[in-house]
Design an enzyme around this catalytic site. Sequence first.
Site, PDB file in Angstrom:
ATOM      1  N   HIS A 119       0.743  -1.183   0.038  1.00  0.00           N
ATOM      2  CA  HIS A 119       0.613  -0.079  -0.204  1.00  0.00           C
ATOM      3  C   HIS A 119       1.333   1.240   0.349  1.00  0.00           C
ATOM      4  O   HIS A 119       0.531   2.332  -0.922  1.00  0.00           O
ATOM      5  CB  HIS A 119      -0.853  -0.257   1.754  1.00  0.00           C
ATOM      6  CG  HIS A 119      -0.275  -0.027   2.328  1.00  0.00           C
ATOM      7  ND1 HIS A 119      -0.182  -0.710   3.003  1.00  0.00           N
ATOM      8  CD2 HIS A 119       0.022   1.495   3.067  1.00  0.00           C
ATOM      9  CE1 HIS A 119       0.335  -0.118   4.401  1.00  0.00           C
ATOM     10  NE2 HIS A 119       0.447   0.709   4.284  1.00  0.00           N
ATOM     11  N   ASP A 150       0.607  -7.696   1.983  1.00  0.00           N
ATOM     12  CA  ASP A 150       0.221  -6.214   1.553  1.00  0.00           C
ATOM     13  C   ASP A 150       2.243  -6.179   1.348  1.00  0.00           C
ATOM     14  O   ASP A 150       2.310  -5.492   2.461  1.00  0.00           O
ATOM     15  CB  ASP A 150      -0.418  -5.614   2.718  1.00  0.00           C
ATOM     16  CG  ASP A 150      -0.166  -4.241   2.506  1.00  0.00           C
ATOM     17  OD1 ASP A 150       0.239  -3.332   1.549  1.00  0.00           O
ATOM     18  OD2 ASP A 150      -0.426  -3.597   3.923  1.00  0.00           O
ATOM     19  N   GLY A 229       3.026   5.919   8.700  1.00  0.00           N
ATOM     20  CA  GLY A 229       4.388   6.722   7.806  1.00  0.00           C
ATOM     21  C   GLY A 229       5.420   5.298   8.267  1.00  0.00           C
ATOM     22  O   GLY A 229       6.804   4.808   7.501  1.00  0.00           O
ATOM     23  N   ASN A 230       5.477   4.220   9.583  1.00  0.00           N
ATOM     24  CA  ASN A 230       6.158   3.169   9.921  1.00  0.00           C
ATOM     25  C   ASN A 230       5.841   1.796   9.040  1.00  0.00           C
ATOM     26  O   ASN A 230       6.418   1.304   9.355  1.00  0.00           O
ATOM     27  CB  ASN A 230       5.780   2.943  11.229  1.00  0.00           C
ATOM     28  CG  ASN A 230       5.990   3.833  12.300  1.00  0.00           C
ATOM     29  OD1 ASN A 230       5.668   4.709  12.635  1.00  0.00           O
ATOM     30  ND2 ASN A 230       7.544   2.971  12.189  1.00  0.00           N
ATOM     31  N   SER A 231       4.250   2.523   8.162  1.00  0.00           N
ATOM     32  CA  SER A 231       4.620   0.787   7.021  1.00  0.00           C
ATOM     33  C   SER A 231       5.815   0.658   6.349  1.00  0.00           C
ATOM     34  O   SER A 231       5.939   1.497   6.019  1.00  0.00           O
ATOM     35  CB  SER A 231       2.920   1.578   6.378  1.00  0.00           C
ATOM     36  OG  SER A 231       1.779   1.472   7.017  1.00  0.00           O
ATOM     37  N   LEU A 283      -6.407 -19.881  -6.350  1.00  0.00           N
ATOM     38  CA  LEU A 283      -7.596 -20.348  -5.685  1.00  0.00           C
ATOM     39  C   LEU A 283      -8.718 -20.140  -6.805  1.00  0.00           C
ATOM     40  O   LEU A 283      -9.596 -20.939  -8.108  1.00  0.00           O
ATOM     41  CB  LEU A 283      -7.473 -21.372  -4.506  1.00  0.00           C
ATOM     42  CG  LEU A 283      -9.335 -22.616  -4.133  1.00  0.00           C
ATOM     43  CD1 LEU A 283      -8.892 -23.391  -5.458  1.00  0.00           C
ATOM     44  CD2 LEU A 283      -8.836 -22.192  -2.640  1.00  0.00           C
ATOM     45  N   GLY A 284      -8.699 -19.107  -6.074  1.00  0.00           N
ATOM     46  CA  GLY A 284     -10.276 -17.881  -7.013  1.00  0.00           C
ATOM     47  C   GLY A 284     -11.412 -18.254  -6.254  1.00  0.00           C
ATOM     48  O   GLY A 284     -12.272 -18.231  -7.283  1.00  0.00           O
ATOM     49  N   VAL A 285     -11.144 -18.449  -4.632  1.00  0.00           N
ATOM     50  CA  VAL A 285     -12.713 -17.846  -4.130  1.00  0.00           C
ATOM     51  C   VAL A 285     -12.637 -17.023  -3.142  1.00  0.00           C
ATOM     52  O   VAL A 285     -11.387 -16.539  -2.697  1.00  0.00           O
ATOM     53  CB  VAL A 285     -12.649 -19.500  -3.370  1.00  0.00           C
ATOM     54  CG1 VAL A 285     -13.203 -20.773  -4.234  1.00  0.00           C
ATOM     55  CG2 VAL A 285     -11.776 -19.687  -2.678  1.00  0.00           C
TER      56      VAL A 285
END
Length: 386
Positions: A119, A150, A229-231, A283-285
């Site tokens: 992000h 993330d 900002g720590n992300s 997988l797609g669920v």
Amino acid sequence: MSMREKTQIIIAASAYGAFFGITATMLTLAVVGLFPPTDSTQVDRPLNTFARVDEQVIDLVQTANEAVVNITVSKKISRSVPSNLDVSENLDVSGQLLEVGGGSGFVISEDGLIVTNRHVVEDEDAVYSIVYASGQSFEAQVLAKDPVLDIALLKVDGNNLPTVPLGDSDTLRPGQTVIAIGNALAELGNSVTRGVVSAIGRRVEAGDGNGRNEILDHAIQTDAAINPGNSGGPLLNLSGEVVGINTAISSRGQSVGFAIPINDAKKTIESVVRHGRIIRPWLGVRYVPVTPRLADEMQLPVLYGALIIDGTSDDERGVLPNSPAAAAGLQEGDIILEINGEKLEDKDSLAQLVARHEVGEEIVIRFVRKGEERVLRLILDEFPIN
């Protein structure tokens, strides 16, 4: 015995009792620390222990800081913005590159591979730069963004760059001391906070402090302050190893931060190093974990698993079109119980179990449909970039 003799005995007994009582009280006070013991080494020992731990933390922070970077996010502005100098005027910055955000990251290879949060570098139109603690700044290229976790990886040109080692997050225990380093508030670079591991294996919806929410599976919860900002900054153990990637904070409480375990990120890092991109099985669920409470509310036939559900809008289907799940015949309302014999219990999410396998691998899924247990086989595809 005369009255006088009795009185002397009572007085003597009282005196001895008072003496022993005072002595016992002084011993008790010495034990609890109000009166210092006569042997000064008994006081110095714990103080020296704390001092040694502090020195250890200071040393590892100094070393790690060389590999922790601030990430600046800049964009070309196509409009006028209010001037800070005169509120009655507008400042024309049209076409200029202005800093609009920031985050943190850490260098893991001597040639400039950097780990951060997805992000932080989500904007395709932005320009990203990294700033070392020394003040040196370099433009960074976004190499890859993980579609599940993330996590993102950046690259800067360099040789013999300082790095921070990756640890083993599976060894973490509640109560263990951890240290978070990052660009607090996107202004205070290389800020250091210290705390403990509050819990492990959390599944939470938490924010990054800037209005964005993220579902985190298997997260580390810590009371080490993680601010906007720590992300993307590192969560370190006392050996100076990265055990987590600081990611989110809870908007409902103080001193409640979350980090992605570094072991969950290692496969992503390895994929980029080997292939130049992130290769993940798909997988797609769309699903929610089944808990006893959810099972009771929805009258489900089982107390664990992953319930396939549609999203809140018409285009958010429980089973994604053209996915391995769709090809195999899974449906909305199915409850996946096992993959290759491994149960979907609290310690493991569906995404985690799928991630342990490889693209092109056949897996066996045990599931419940309308109260009846069934089994099917499917082949995992590569997670689509979009």
